[in-house]
Design a protein around this motif. Structure first.
Motif, PDB file in Angstrom:
ATOM      1  N   ILE A 137       0.927  -1.278  -0.073  1.00  0.00           N
ATOM      2  CA  ILE A 137       0.044  -0.107  -0.140  1.00  0.00           C
ATOM      3  C   ILE A 137       0.596   1.338  -0.009  1.00  0.00           C
ATOM      4  N   SER A 138       1.977   1.306   0.807  1.00  0.00           N
ATOM      5  CA  SER A 138       3.021   2.393   0.791  1.00  0.00           C
ATOM      6  C   SER A 138       3.437   2.666  -0.639  1.00  0.00           C
ATOM      7  N   LEU A 140       2.554   1.548  -3.538  1.00  0.00           N
ATOM      8  CA  LEU A 140       1.667   2.031  -4.512  1.00  0.00           C
ATOM      9  C   LEU A 140       1.252   3.523  -4.378  1.00  0.00           C
ATOM     10  N   SER A 141       1.005   4.007  -3.135  1.00  0.00           N
ATOM     11  CA  SER A 141       0.599   5.384  -2.975  1.00  0.00           C
ATOM     12  C   SER A 141       1.904   6.169  -3.358  1.00  0.00           C
ATOM     13  N   PHE A 142       2.987   5.688  -3.302  1.00  0.00           N
ATOM     14  CA  PHE A 142       4.223   6.202  -3.494  1.00  0.00           C
ATOM     15  C   PHE A 142       4.196   6.608  -4.896  1.00  0.00           C
ATOM     16  N   LEU A 144       1.703   6.322  -7.300  1.00  0.00           N
ATOM     17  CA  LEU A 144       0.696   6.751  -7.986  1.00  0.00           C
ATOM     18  C   LEU A 144       0.845   8.530  -7.713  1.00  0.00           C
ATOM     19  N   PHE A 145       1.437   8.861  -6.795  1.00  0.00           N
ATOM     20  CA  PHE A 145       1.706  10.344  -6.625  1.00  0.00           C
ATOM     21  C   PHE A 145       3.066  10.875  -7.327  1.00  0.00           C
ATOM     22  N   ALA A 146       3.801  10.102  -7.674  1.00  0.00           N
ATOM     23  CA  ALA A 146       5.372  10.515  -8.026  1.00  0.00           C
ATOM     24  C   ALA A 146       5.251  10.780  -9.418  1.00  0.00           C
TER      25      ALA A 146
ATOM     26  N   THR B  25       7.390   8.147   5.555  1.00  0.00           N
ATOM     27  CA  THR B  25       6.947   8.050   4.146  1.00  0.00           C
ATOM     28  C   THR B  25       6.732   9.352   3.507  1.00  0.00           C
ATOM     29  N   PHE B  29       8.806  10.862   0.355  1.00  0.00           N
ATOM     30  CA  PHE B  29       8.039  11.537  -0.802  1.00  0.00           C
ATOM     31  C   PHE B  29       8.493  12.807  -1.351  1.00  0.00           C
ATOM     32  N   LEU B  33      11.709  12.761  -4.187  1.00  0.00           N
ATOM     33  CA  LEU B  33      11.145  12.802  -5.634  1.00  0.00           C
ATOM     34  C   LEU B  33      11.249  14.385  -5.923  1.00  0.00           C
ATOM     35  N   TRP B  37       6.328  20.338  -6.196  1.00  0.00           N
ATOM     36  CA  TRP B  37       6.425  20.940  -4.879  1.00  0.00           C
ATOM     37  C   TRP B  37       7.764  21.560  -4.750  1.00  0.00           C
ATOM     38  N   ILE B  60      -3.064  12.302   1.349  1.00  0.00           N
ATOM     39  CA  ILE B  60      -3.784  11.579   0.446  1.00  0.00           C
ATOM     40  C   ILE B  60      -3.347   9.957   0.485  1.00  0.00           C
ATOM     41  N   PHE B  61      -2.132   9.781   0.790  1.00  0.00           N
ATOM     42  CA  PHE B  61      -1.589   8.483   1.137  1.00  0.00           C
ATOM     43  C   PHE B  61      -1.310   8.202   2.725  1.00  0.00           C
ATOM     44  N   LEU B  65      -2.991   5.127   5.206  1.00  0.00           N
ATOM     45  CA  LEU B  65      -1.907   4.269   6.283  1.00  0.00           C
ATOM     46  C   LEU B  65      -2.287   4.442   7.554  1.00  0.00           C
ATOM     47  N   PHE B 173      -7.870   4.302   1.008  1.00  0.00           N
ATOM     48  CA  PHE B 173      -7.086   5.011  -0.205  1.00  0.00           C
ATOM     49  C   PHE B 173      -8.318   5.187  -1.430  1.00  0.00           C
ATOM     50  N   ARG B 180     -10.314  13.132  -4.611  1.00  0.00           N
ATOM     51  CA  ARG B 180      -9.356  14.062  -4.773  1.00  0.00           C
ATOM     52  C   ARG B 180      -9.671  15.216  -5.634  1.00  0.00           C
TER      53      ARG B 180
END
Lengths: 191, 462
Positions: A137-138, A140-142, A144-146, B25, B29, B33, B37, B60-61, B65, B173, B180
């Protein structure tokens, strides 16, 4: 046969399988309204991640320490369990999409379900089965938004969403599959 | 005694892990990356509000979690088979629920606090505009993590199956993703969602930032706080409830919170994201003005700005603009920027202005004054190369030599290739003819009719 039935029950297989099917059908229904459009890798990656996540709870039993005392060869059984998770999750998505809307190509499904299956196996080995879902899950979310990028580290980080046939994606999935399956087969779930 | 219980709870639960996962996390992020931002005027350290909105957009993520980790926490008693034992103790159920929820709440809130602090370290170095309007944005963000975790705990206590945490996480999620809000839109100047605005605001994450002057309106904070408090109340009641009937009753606060929130939340995206009036207030140095948010850049701009105005007056006479102002109007991606006759309007999103210094800045401002752009340039928009070449010819005509304008996606060589023939032709004309073409080009650019380069080359304006 009796052993298999008992094993499946102790690993919550019916509940997990129901969750896998429900999530695949739900996302397929969403995609049919034109939510993401065909070929959108995000929806199929989401279904596969949800599937392996639901199946991951079975990577540990009721009492891990007690199970280890059983005088049976665990390594092939554990390896088979992990491989079965990947196969079933991928097959359910492929089966659902034969009913209509095309979500993803077979190559994509094979790569992603294999990689994700390795990922939950790593999670179960390192953190224990009940925490294994946090990894896919972490990740995938990483991804999805990268933002999309062509440099290799970012491609590795977003391997789930790359088009099939991209070297970075294939290799990451392969490494995860082999490492995850091997680690879980040899070490088993964390106590 | 209570501190000791809390310490034991922190050591024996996933609370600390939850905080660590959320913080790492989010930091990974942000720092590993390079996304929007880190670029443009609305980057995450540009201003306090931008920092708060960007860190909150990570929910959003982070929120799913938190929900999933909370559910794991709620399953602990069931996993160790002590639920029945604990119901036999005289201590009321809500005492235990409070320590369990409290430990997770503290770690999650501090993790989010540390994330905001990490941003707060960067911001003062970049901007002089200090205010507290950003604080509610971050407070609601921290509250939403706590609410998600407590709700997760409650649901897991009511439905004790190992499948609950992953299923809840995936559902959360989906919830945050379908509700969103997306900032990059061709139709709207403010972030919008696929679903009605009120519904989309029930999801705690906010959109990424494209415009540095935007902030959330107070009614959004109030509505979201009500909804989140309802969520916490339900989660807590589910944790303490023992009978099916009590569990059903426990859903009341959640529904009440949702109903109240839907009454308070604005229905229009325009009233969700509003211009921060204090940040958009003008700070002037003579005829050169910038917004308060960009006050630090005024010193660099004032000198070149005055010089540019003088040069424009020499070139255009009575039609010349008399002031230079930063643009504050909201604009969707496809809209043309404002082009008033009496002032040069610029935007720090435009790389031509933002990257230039000293003499170059004078040239860029003269170019913008002579031929204000119809097709905006920013991180999301490229402008047109014809317009850019037209600007460089116009500025070259005023300053006496042709030089390309840097800072755009169009290469300097392409720009010069387009501009040079027009430049040679223009310079070969008699002075009066040059002047009439320049004036025609200015008129065409201000009214957004026709490509300035075509007009300079002698073509008709449309």
């Amino acid at each position: 046969m009796r052993w298999l039935t008992l094993y499946a029950r102790s690993r919550q297989v019916p509940a997990s399988f129901a969750a896998v099917v429900i999530s695949a059908v739900a996302v397929w229904a969403l995609a049919r309204d034109g939510g993401g459009g065909p070929g959108d890798p995000r929806l199929s990656a989401l279904v596969l991640a949800a599937g392996v996540t639901a199946a991951s709870i079975g990577l540990g039993g009721q009492d891990v320490a007690l199970e280890r005392t059983a005088a049976i060869r665990w390594v092939p059984r554990r390896a088979a369990h992990v491989l079965l998770i990947g196969t079933v999750v991928g097959a359910v998505l492929l089966a659902v999409q034969t009913m209509g809307e095309d979500l993803a190509t077979t190559a994509f499904v094979v790569r992603d379900s294999a990689g994700l299956m390795g990922l939950v196996a790593v999670g179960a080995t390192v953190f224990g089965a009940q925490y294994a879902w946090t990894l896919p899950i972490s990740w995938l979310s990483f991804s999805l938004f990268a933002p999309p990028s062509t440099n290799t580290p970012t491609q590795v980080a977003t391997w789930m969403l790359l088009p099939p046939g991209t070297a970075a994606g294939t290799w990451t999935a392969l490494v995860l599959t082999v490492a995850g399956t091997a680690a879980y087969a040899v070490a088993g779930p964390r106590r | 005694m209570n501190v000791r219980v809390l310490r034991i709870e922190l050591r024996r639960s996933v609370a600390l892990w939850a905080g660590a996962v959320v913080l790492t996390t989010a930091l990974a992020f942000l720092y590993l990356l390079s996304g929007p931002w880190w670029n443009g005027t609305a980057l995450w350290t540009a201003q306090w509000t931008s920092m708060a909105l960007w860190t909150r957009s990570l929910l959003i993520f982070l929120w799913p979690l938190a929900v999933g980790l909370g559910a794991l926490q709620g399953l602990r008693d069931h996993r160790s088979n002590v639920s029945e034992l604990l119901t036999s103790t005289p201590r009321p159920a809500w005492h235990r629920a409070a320590t369990l929820a409290g430990a997770t709440a503290i770690t999650l809130a501090s993790a989010f606090g540390l994330l905001v602090l990490q941003g707060a370290v960067h911001v003062p170095a970049v901007t002089e505009y200090t205010h507290l309007g950003w604080l509610p944005i971050s407070l609601v963000g921290a509250l939403s993590l706590v609410a998600g975790a407590v709700l997760g705990m409650g649901v897991a206590r009511a439905l004790p199956s190992p499948l609950t945490p992953p299923v809840l996480a995936v559902c959360a999620f989906l919830f945050t993703n379908f509700l969103r809000q997306v900032p990059d839109s061709l139709e709207s100047a403010v972030p919008t969602a696929m679903v009605p605005n009120r519904i989309s605001l029930l999801s705690p994450p906010v959109a990424g930032v494209r415009e540095v002057l935007l902030t959330l309106s107070p009614s959004v904070h109030v509505g979201q706080t009500l909804w989140l408090l309802g969520m916490i109340a339900t989660g807590f009641a589910l944790l303490a409830a023992a009978t099916p009937r009590a569990r059903l009753l426990a859903l009341t606060p959640l529904l009440a919170g949702a109903a109240l929130a839907l009454l308070v939340l604005p229905s229009d995206p325009r009233r969700t994201y509003v211009v921060d009036e204090a940040a958009a207030a003008m700070v002037c140095d003579g005829p050169v003005c910038v917004t308060k948010a960009h006050q630090t850049r005024l010193d660099d701009l004032a000198g070149p700005g005055r010089k540019a105005l003088r040069l424009l007056h020499d070139a255009l006479g009575g039609q010349a603009p008399v002031a230079i102002r930063e643009s504050t109007a909201l604009r969707s991606l496809s809209d043309a920027p404002e082009r008033p006759r009496d002032a040069v309007l610029f935007d720090f999103d435009d790389g031509v202005i933002a990257t230039a210094k000293g003499e170059e800045l004078t040239r860029a401002l003269v170019a913008q004054g002579m031929a204000p752009v119809c097709f905006a340039r920013s991180d999301n928009e490229s402008g047109t190369s014809g317009e850019l070449a037209g600007q460089s010819v116009a500025a070259g005509w005023v300053l006496g030599d042709l030089k390309p304008l840097g800072g755009t996606v169009h290469s300097l060589r392409d720009q010069l290739d387009l501009a040079r023939p027009v430049w040679k032709e223009l310079k070969a004309l008699p002075r009066s003819e040059q002047l009439s073409r320049i004036r025609a080009m200015h008129a065409a650019a201000v009214s957004c009719k026709g490509d300035p380069l075509d007009v300079l080359a002698g073509g008709e304006s449309r």
